[in-house]
Each structure stands twice: as C-alpha cells, then as structure tokens.
Scaffold this active site. Sequence first.
Site, PDB file in Angstrom:
ATOM      1  N   LYS A 282     -64.650  20.930  61.825  1.00  0.00           N
ATOM      2  CA  LYS A 282     -63.403  20.826  60.908  1.00  0.00           C
ATOM      3  C   LYS A 282     -62.991  22.131  60.611  1.00  0.00           C
ATOM      4  O   LYS A 282     -63.555  23.048  60.623  1.00  0.00           O
ATOM      5  CB  LYS A 282     -63.548  19.729  60.130  1.00  0.00           C
ATOM      6  CG  LYS A 282     -64.545  20.336  58.820  1.00  0.00           C
ATOM      7  CD  LYS A 282     -65.048  18.745  58.066  1.00  0.00           C
ATOM      8  CE  LYS A 282     -66.582  19.536  56.819  1.00  0.00           C
ATOM      9  NZ  LYS A 282     -66.333  19.553  55.442  1.00  0.00           N
TER      10      LYS A 282
ATOM     11  N   TYR B  76     -54.968  49.377  42.649  1.00  0.00           N
ATOM     12  CA  TYR B  76     -54.275  49.130  40.802  1.00  0.00           C
ATOM     13  C   TYR B  76     -55.567  48.795  39.679  1.00  0.00           C
ATOM     14  O   TYR B  76     -56.400  48.255  39.787  1.00  0.00           O
ATOM     15  CB  TYR B  76     -53.516  47.370  41.798  1.00  0.00           C
ATOM     16  CG  TYR B  76     -52.700  47.545  43.239  1.00  0.00           C
ATOM     17  CD1 TYR B  76     -52.114  48.451  42.741  1.00  0.00           C
ATOM     18  CD2 TYR B  76     -53.509  46.430  43.165  1.00  0.00           C
ATOM     19  CE1 TYR B  76     -51.535  47.485  44.090  1.00  0.00           C
ATOM     20  CE2 TYR B  76     -52.662  46.417  44.858  1.00  0.00           C
ATOM     21  CZ  TYR B  76     -51.762  47.675  44.766  1.00  0.00           C
ATOM     22  OH  TYR B  76     -50.457  46.953  46.380  1.00  0.00           O
TER      23      TYR B  76
END
Length: 368
Positions: free
Chosen positions: A35, A262
């Site tokens: 999956k 940042y």
Amino acid sequence: MTVPFREATIDLDAIADNVRHFRRLTGVEVIAIVKANAYGHGAASAAVAALSAGATRIGVAEIPEALELRRQGVHAPIMAWLHAPGERFEHAAAQDIEVGISSFDQLEAAGAAAAVDRPVGVHLKLETGLSRNGIAPADWGRVLAEAARLERIGRLRIVGLFSHLSNTSVDDDRAALAKFEEGVATAASFGVHPEIRHIAATAAAIDLPEMRLDAVRIGVGLYGLSPFDDRSSAELGLRPAMTLRGAIAAVRRVPAGTGVSYGYDHRTDRDTTLVLVPLGYADGVPRNASGKLPVSIGGRRFLNVGRIAMDQFIVDVGDTPVSIGDEVVLFGDPTLGVPSAADWAEAADTINYEIVTRIGPRVPRRTS
Ligand SMILES: Cc1ncc(COP(=O)(O)O)c(C=O)c1O
C-alpha cells in the site's frame, strides 16, 4: 559518474531477501503489503520482487491501488480492505481483487458484484480491539450467517478471516488473538471455513510465533525496516531497500556569524563551508528535523543547519573539501555507514514508516 540531482534507489534484491527471511522465520504464507506505493518504494516493482521471492499474495489498502497493480501486470491474488463509502466492488470483482469486508453492507455489495460462476473473493475482517474497521463482535452472527449463504449460492468465496493488532503490549495482542479465535470458532459454527486466517503484521510475525497462523502480512519488514524502537534492521536480519541521495547543488565558504536559511535559526560559529542539498519538505525531508537531520558526504556524517525549506536544506561541513555535484546520502543502509531512516525518524520525532512513505513525487525512483 554523474550523481543524480535527487534520487531514491530501491534495491529489489533487498526486498526479495527480506521476503525469504520472513518465509524462513515464520514458515507460513507471506502477504506482501505494498500500500501507499509500497511505503514509497514503488508498488508494482516491489510486488513483483516480493512474489519472485516466495510471497504468495499482495495486500493494499484500497481498491484503486489494487487495480493499478493489475494494470501493471501483477496477476497474483491481491486484497484491499479500506473502502470508500458506498463502494460497489464492481471494478474489484471484474479484476479478481479480493476485498476485505468490515460490515454487513460491504458483504452485500460484494455479493451483488459477483458475476455468474465468478464469486468475489473476500476476507472477513473481525474487530478484535484496534477500533478501526472490522466487523464488530455484536454483528458477527448476522454477517457470518449471510457470508455462509452467499458462499453457498456461489456469489462469494470466503478466502480469509483476518484482523489487525494494536502492538500495545504482548498481553493486549494476546487478548486480540483470543478474540479473533472466538470469531474463527463462531464462523465455523455458521459453516464459514476460510482458506487462510491472518492477524500478524511485521512486529508480531517476528516476536509472537503464535500469531503467525496461516499467513503474515509483511509491510515495513519487506522494505528492510524495523518496526521496533530498540532493534535495528541488521539485528532483525533485514536489509533496508531504499537509499535517498542527492548532489550538492552549491558550496559557499562563509565567515563566522553568517545567518543560515529562513529566520536565521542558525549562525555559523566559525569560518566554515556550507553546502546546499537539493531536497526539502516537498520531497519528504521533515521540516521539524531542522538542525538535527543527519546526512553522509564523502563517507562522513554531518548535521543540517538552519531551517529545512521546501526544496533544499543546508549542511555545515566545516573545512572538509567538497565540490558542487558531490554525492550526499541522506539515508540508506546504516551498515554501510550512512544514516538510517530510523535516524531520520528520531530527528523528526516520528517513525521510519513515515520517513520512507513521505518521499515526494519529485524524487525519481530507480530500481537496482
Ligand atoms: C491491515 C494491515 N495489515 C498489515 C499492515 C502492515 O504492517 P507493517 O508495516 O507493520 O508490517 C498494515 C499497515 O499498517 C495494515 O494496515
């Protein structure tokens, strides 16, 4: 050799070796769980590798995942157990996908999707304590009676009875198994005799032999990762299949006191060399591991500095000589000296499952 800008290499031999390991360890059928694009490893190629090494069945969460595997030429039995509300199972039936059944309505829909002489294969999922999907014990009688009737009239084939464990403690898992066995006995009293019973995923398949029953559903272990916090892949005899790498995209020599990324969460404390690694949170690099994320460059381990951005992050390599285009191994097989997915999980306060599963679509997968 040119280093790829960003790439996840998937070692299909490792997947095959891991399947052989679980076959030897458990002595029962292995259902390979692929999956979520095989936990990020590529569903079709992982399924084929697992089947070639002795897995007999494939498991996915949803029918669209199962249908995609059929489109890619996977012919083995495939089961899917998490369904959209109102799912009618017609596409699943047409492609011979076996469906996990968690309710009376799903059972009726599966029976209705059968064609003449082509019963729909089902695995009845019994709720035994996880509180997710699965038929509630109060509904077992009604659902099992109807399942037996639909099988008698040729609309269903009851392939499996199954459940899923919480991995809370050995006692909790044993209580779930006892509940499951009660369900198996109840099923028998209604004339429901499945071909296989399965309850164990990787952790229980390894640690709790009594949970192995007729088949084990192996997900994370297929990819060579450990489901345990306190045991490594190597300690379990598993080989990690995914290596994430990139090429240094920029190198900058900077003085002490230089702000990095940042918000300047980090400032250099000496003259040093900063390198730019071109993967960011869009590629599955966890932003909350900023300042803690290990990588390997030239066989040495470094930590990232400053905030991880969408497409890139920065590593301080000190005075180590590096060049644009040099390889950065983000994680892989730690027996080769590189960080592991578990190391990343620790830095990001999550689990290795999430690390590999979240590698983004911008990262090409290459099988080896
Ligand atoms: C029903 C079911 N079976 C098996 C698995 C595989 O679990 P693991 O990756 O721990 O082996 C999962 C994964 O969450 C699952 O939901």
